[in-house]
Design a protein around this motif. Structure first.
Motif, PDB file in Angstrom:
ATOM      1  N   GLY A 163       0.793  -1.217   0.000  1.00 45.80           N
ATOM      2  CA  GLY A 163       0.000   0.000   0.000  1.00 45.80           C
ATOM      3  C   GLY A 163       0.828   1.272   0.000  1.00 45.80           C
TER       4      GLY A 163
ATOM      5  N   ARG B 180      -1.184   2.510 -11.189  1.00 43.91           N
ATOM      6  CA  ARG B 180      -0.438   2.564  -9.923  1.00 43.91           C
ATOM      7  C   ARG B 180       0.937   3.196 -10.107  1.00 43.91           C
ATOM      8  NH1 ARG B 180       1.092  -2.018  -7.445  1.00 43.91           N
ATOM      9  NH2 ARG B 180       1.217  -3.241  -9.358  1.00 43.91           N
TER      10      ARG B 180
ATOM     11  N   SER C 281       0.572   2.408  -4.285  1.00 42.73           N
ATOM     12  CA  SER C 281      -0.242   1.226  -3.988  1.00 42.73           C
ATOM     13  C   SER C 281       0.539  -0.052  -4.239  1.00 42.73           C
ATOM     14  CB  SER C 281      -1.525   1.237  -4.842  1.00 42.73           C
ATOM     15  OG  SER C 281      -2.259   2.411  -4.618  1.00 42.73           O
TER      16      SER C 281
END
Length: 121
Positions: free
Chosen positions: A15, A66, A84
């Motif tokens: 994350g 991402r 992420s």
């Protein structure tokens, strides 16, 4: 020749984010495309993203949305912003200069030595 030096790798939790940098020893303005590849343990090296001379970009499906590749020709540097992050992004990330268009090394490709990115779950 062009020396490529990657930096910015490290350990991050799932994350999280990292930004990789690849600094070239000379101008990248006449390099056909600059790219980031990665190689996970036991797997083949794969394209992550590349950016052409005109600034157009290409991404692997697994990182679309991402990761963002960018470059600063004035600084001879290419970046990979990774957000992420997932454990499956764990790999050694390599910078690539694909096909020099300079007359003295026309057609040559160059690679950096890589930087390790580890994403913990």
């Amino acid at each position: 020749q062009v020396q490529l030096v990657e930096s910015g790798g490290g350990l991050v939790q799932a994350g999280g984010s990292l930004r990789l940098s690849c600094e070239a020893s000379r101008s990248i303005a006449m390099i056909n495309a600059m790219g980031w590849y990665r190689q996970a343990q036991g797997k083949q090296r794969e394209l992550v993203a590349n950016i052409a001379r005109d600034g157009s970009t290409n991404y692997a499906d697994s990182v679309k949305g991402r990761f963002t590749i960018s470059k600063d020709n004035a600084k001879n540097t290419v970046y990979l912003q990774m957000n992420s992050l997932k454990p499956e992004d764990t790999a050694v990330y390599y910078c690539n200069a694909e096909r020099s268009l300079y007359i003295w090394d026309y057609g040559m490709d160059y690679w950096g030595k890589g930087t390790l990115v580890t994403v913990s779950s």
